[in-house]
Design a protein around this motif. Structure first.
Motif, PDB file in Angstrom:
ATOM      1  N   ARG A 174      -7.788  29.092  33.881  1.00 19.63           N
ATOM      2  CA  ARG A 174      -7.841  29.278  31.875  1.00 19.63           C
ATOM      3  C   ARG A 174      -9.302  29.246  31.396  1.00 19.63           C
ATOM      4  NH1 ARG A 174      -4.489  24.852  27.513  1.00 19.63           N
ATOM      5  NH2 ARG A 174      -5.721  23.222  28.571  1.00 19.63           N
ATOM      6  N   ASN A 175      -9.436  29.235  30.465  1.00 23.98           N
ATOM      7  CA  ASN A 175     -10.695  29.246  29.667  1.00 23.98           C
ATOM      8  C   ASN A 175     -10.486  28.193  28.244  1.00 23.98           C
ATOM      9  OD1 ASN A 175     -12.676  29.132  27.491  1.00 23.98           O
ATOM     10  ND2 ASN A 175     -13.396  31.829  28.155  1.00 23.98           N
ATOM     11  N   ILE A 224      -5.552  40.073  30.989  1.00 27.24           N
ATOM     12  CA  ILE A 224      -5.130  38.272  30.217  1.00 27.24           C
ATOM     13  C   ILE A 224      -3.884  38.377  30.051  1.00 27.24           C
ATOM     14  CG2 ILE A 224      -5.624  38.920  27.803  1.00 27.24           C
ATOM     15  CD1 ILE A 224      -6.005  36.480  26.943  1.00 27.24           C
ATOM     16  N   GLN A 238      -5.992  32.483  27.894  1.00 28.27           N
ATOM     17  CA  GLN A 238      -7.287  31.966  26.843  1.00 28.27           C
ATOM     18  C   GLN A 238      -6.955  30.708  26.031  1.00 28.27           C
ATOM     19  OE1 GLN A 238     -10.721  32.904  26.481  1.00 28.27           O
ATOM     20  NE2 GLN A 238     -11.144  31.172  25.452  1.00 28.27           N
ATOM     21  N   TYR A 259      -9.754  40.688  23.885  1.00 27.95           N
ATOM     22  CA  TYR A 259      -9.405  40.879  24.768  1.00 27.95           C
ATOM     23  C   TYR A 259      -8.837  42.114  25.562  1.00 27.95           C
ATOM     24  CZ  TYR A 259     -10.200  36.054  26.936  1.00 27.95           C
ATOM     25  OH  TYR A 259     -11.306  35.286  27.163  1.00 27.95           O
ATOM     26  N   VAL A 319      -7.909  37.130  19.312  1.00 28.66           N
ATOM     27  CA  VAL A 319      -7.734  36.728  20.357  1.00 28.66           C
ATOM     28  C   VAL A 319      -7.730  37.984  21.603  1.00 28.66           C
ATOM     29  CG1 VAL A 319      -7.347  34.774  22.488  1.00 28.66           C
ATOM     30  CG2 VAL A 319      -8.236  34.475  20.435  1.00 28.66           C
ATOM     31  N   GLU A 341     -14.610  32.242  23.815  1.00 27.36           N
ATOM     32  CA  GLU A 341     -14.565  33.583  24.094  1.00 27.36           C
ATOM     33  C   GLU A 341     -14.968  34.483  25.375  1.00 27.36           C
ATOM     34  OE1 GLU A 341     -13.758  32.151  21.312  1.00 27.36           O
ATOM     35  OE2 GLU A 341     -12.143  31.828  21.434  1.00 27.36           O
ATOM     36  N   CYS A 342     -13.904  35.502  26.036  1.00 24.97           N
ATOM     37  CA  CYS A 342     -15.151  36.118  26.884  1.00 24.97           C
ATOM     38  C   CYS A 342     -15.907  37.171  26.329  1.00 24.97           C
ATOM     39  CB  CYS A 342     -14.516  36.546  27.949  1.00 24.97           C
ATOM     40  SG  CYS A 342     -14.022  35.637  29.210  1.00 24.97           S
TER      41      CYS A 342
END
Ligand code: GLC
Length: 662
Positions: free
Chosen positions: A475-476, A191, A166, A184, A180, A486-487
């Protein structure tokens, strides 16, 4: 067979690592005209396909447009884009005659591939000092493999770099990173890495840390490692001009910065304000700049991304003075000057060709004007880091990738494809670029998943991740000011945990195929035509790829679609990883199919007679159990798994390979 032709006195780019004798006479294909610079001309027949050019807009078949190798900071990746961040001067013409060309030339080079005239291929540049390599082979795939043999082994990252990561331009404090990490880990979305964009630095100064926000950095790196997360900081090309800043002082004192014609250090503004560019083409300066990465590796950092290394210029001192002068004249109401003139002067400030002709490099006692070697800057900045890692820790792999590149840089690091947008068309562009990049040696690549600029949507991110599952760099990354990407920002996180989870189940296979491709100078991603050369339809497929030797991928790249049409050149086994953890498997005959693929599913196609290993779910790479792999695919077949410790460079050890049977 490879033939090398030398014109004039070429600059030694070190793209090619094998020494080949120069051939006399004319290349066996096309014609060369040296009356005005260099021009290679070839007449294509209707069905000729042209592959290559690495990082470029448009299709896998490059025919029908004009491309310019000119490393440039270009955030608008529209269809009419001619130059991107990389310059990858390799192509293959496949048709009536089949041959490959590599034009080793570090300045601007134009590839007119049926743009001016449908049947004319013209490669031209203003200079006439270059090396031309002409490659003959059985087919395009064979030609690519021969080319790869002469440019040296592709960069091999550590295994953790095959995890998901991320990034976001805007994380500023330890708390931002902790958020972050928690987002996750608490949601069980796998991640391995979080990227640190420019805000971790003190005033955007390379090899510094923001003192207030990142005090006791080694402890913070450790805190993240305890959560099985690695921090990957950015390094920018420009060194801030600031009295007392040690990197600046050292560079000035040792004359390690690029200079103007009068010998003064060239100044261009980038994120930190005024900067000087390290003269990475000068081996001494390169060693010096690379040596500073140790500031961060000593604190536990194991990877970097190199940015703004085209090098990007927001404005030069000279450019700014010119623009200010126009503004002054406008404000004093000079006749004939309108606001549009001011606007035009401001628009010309960034990445102005005039500035790139105003500074010089020192290479082995010779002074060379930057614009003549512009395409080598990012390559050599990344080489600075790669060579430094070799010095600090010769047997350890570091994660390293760059925005700008030239062929040759593929030995030192990977690339990401820069500032794309949260557009569905960029998901497809990402897919199309992959095999072309591989042909030029860049195996460790990926795009900003979800899109860098503009606001993403939940479905776009999920579909893009389902492609990212297969790209070595996953990579996001998003730009400052865009919707949070972010997911865990999109409500129910289960779909994201599942899609990214599939990546982790596939890591043993993807890593194995990556290593096999790197170690034998082969492709990780191939166009279908490389595997099915006799299949006329496969030759036209632009939205499916062969990955490794066993699978085909066909991601969904349109919004609101329940699936997509897929072409199978042979019978294949469709495998869908369903959100409940189970698998859907179906053998499909050769031909065209509509395949339903839901937003939270990942699909792949196993080629007839092949199988792939799949691991149990894991939330980070080190947790993947490779002793307990299941084989998916055709029964009675086998797979050679490559596996090593993922850290060191013991690549040739026969124990790294084992046969698994299905
Ligand atoms: C450039 C990079 C981007 C980064 C930004 C800020 O635009 O391409 O990835 O986030 O600079 O550092």
């Amino acid at each position: 067979m490879i033939q090398k032709y030398i014109y004039g006195n070429p600059f030694e780019t070190e793209a090619v690592t094998v020494s080949l004798p120069a051939s006399a006479g004319q290349p066996g294909y096309g014609t060369i005209d040296l009356t005005d610079g260099f021009c290679f001309a070839y007449t294509m027949t209707d069905t000729d396909v042209v592959y290559g050019l690495g990082e470029a807009s448009r299709g896998i078949n490059k025919r029908g447009y004009i491309y310019v190798s000119h490393c440039n900071d270009t955030p608008e990746h529209t269809e009419d884009l001619r130059s991107m961040y990389g310059a990858h001067n390799f192509l293959v013409v496949d048709g009536t005659q089949t041959f490959g060309l590599f034009i080793d030339y570090p300045g601007d080079l134009t590839f007119d591939i049926g743009y001016t005239r449908l049947d004319a291929l013209e490669i031209s540049c203003a200079g006439s000092d270059l090396a031309l390599y002409v490659i003959e082979g059985e087919n395009p795939y064979d030609i690519v493999k021969q080319f790869r043999k002469i440019i040296g082994r592709s960069y091999i990252p550590p295994k953790f770099a095959f995890g998901y990561s991320q990034s976001r331009w805007g994380y500023k404090t330890k708390e931002d990173f902790r958020k972050v990490a928690a987002g996750y880990r608490e949601n069980h979305i796998p991640i391995d890495m979080i990227y640190m964009d420019i805000d971790y630095m003190q005033d955007y100064k390379d090899f510094t840390l923001d003192e207030e926000n990142f005090s006791d950095f080694p402890a913070f790196v450790q805190e993240m490692k305890e959560q099985n997360l690695r921090l990957i900081p950015i390094i920018d090309a420009g060194v801030k001009v600031e009295k007392g800043y040690s990197i600046y002082e050292e560079g000035v004192e040792n004359r390690y910065f690029c200079q103007r014609e009068d010998g003064s250090d060239f100044t261009a503004a980038v994120w930190p304000g005024d900067t000087h560019f390290p003269d990475v083409l000068n081996p001494k300066a390169r060693e010096w700049f690379g040596g500073h990465y140790k500031f961060l590796t000593d604190q536990g950092i194991e990877g970097f991304w190199n940015d703004m290394n085209e090098p990007a210029i927001f404005y030069s001192t000279e450019g700014k003075e010119e623009a200010e002068e126009i503004m002054r004249r406008f404000l004093s109401k000079e006749e004939g000057l309108s606001l549009l003139d001011v606007q035009e002067a401001l628009a010309k400030l960034a990445n102005n060709p005039k500035d790139y002709a105003a500074f010089y490099h020192q290479v082995n006692g010779e002074r060379i004007r930057h614009d003549k070697v512009n395409n080598l800057f990012g390559y050599n900045m990344t080489r600075a880091a790669g060579e430094a890692f070799e010095r600090f820790a010769p047997n350890t792999r570091f994660l390293l990738f760059s925005r700008s590149s030239y062929i040759g840089m593929h030995r030192y690091g990977g690339i990401w494809t820069g500032d794309n947008k949260s557009w569905w068309s960029h998901l497809l562009l990402n897919l199309k670029m992959l095999p072309s990049l591989n042909m030029c040696g860049f195996l460790y690549t990926g795009a900003d998943l979800g899109g860098f600029g503009a606001d993403t949507t939940r479905d776009l991110l999920l579909r893009w991740l389902a492609l990212g599952v297969f790209t070595p760099l996953m990579r996001n990354h998003a730009a400052w000011g865009t919707r949070e990407q972010e997911c865990y920002q999109f409500g129910d996180t289960a779909d994201f945990a599942h899609v990214i989870g599939v990546r982790y189940r596939l890591v043993p296979y993807l890593y194995s195929e990556y290593m096999k491709a790197a170690l034998s100078d082969d492709l990780y991603f191939k166009p279908l035509s490389f595997v099915y050369p006799k299949d006329a339809f496969a030759r036209q497929v632009e939205d499916q790829l062969i990955l490794g030797d066993e699978i085909m991928i066909a991601p969904v790249y349109t919004q609101n679609a329940a699936g997509r049409y897929v072409y199978l050149p042979e019978e294949m086994k469709l495998v869908k990883f369903l959100p409940d953890g189970s698998l859907y498997e179906e053998i499909l005959p050769a031909g065209h199919h509509y395949v339903e693929i839901a937003l939270n599913e990942v699909a792949l196609f196993i080629r007839q007679g092949k199988c792939i290993p799949v691991a149990k779910p894991a939330e980070y790479v080190d947790a993947i159990d490779t002793t307990n792999l299941t084989l998916l695919g055709y029964t009675g077949t086998s797979y050679e798994l490559y596996e090593d410790d993922g850290v060191h460079k013991d690549y040739e050890n026969p124990e790294n390979r084992r046969i698994l049977t299905c």
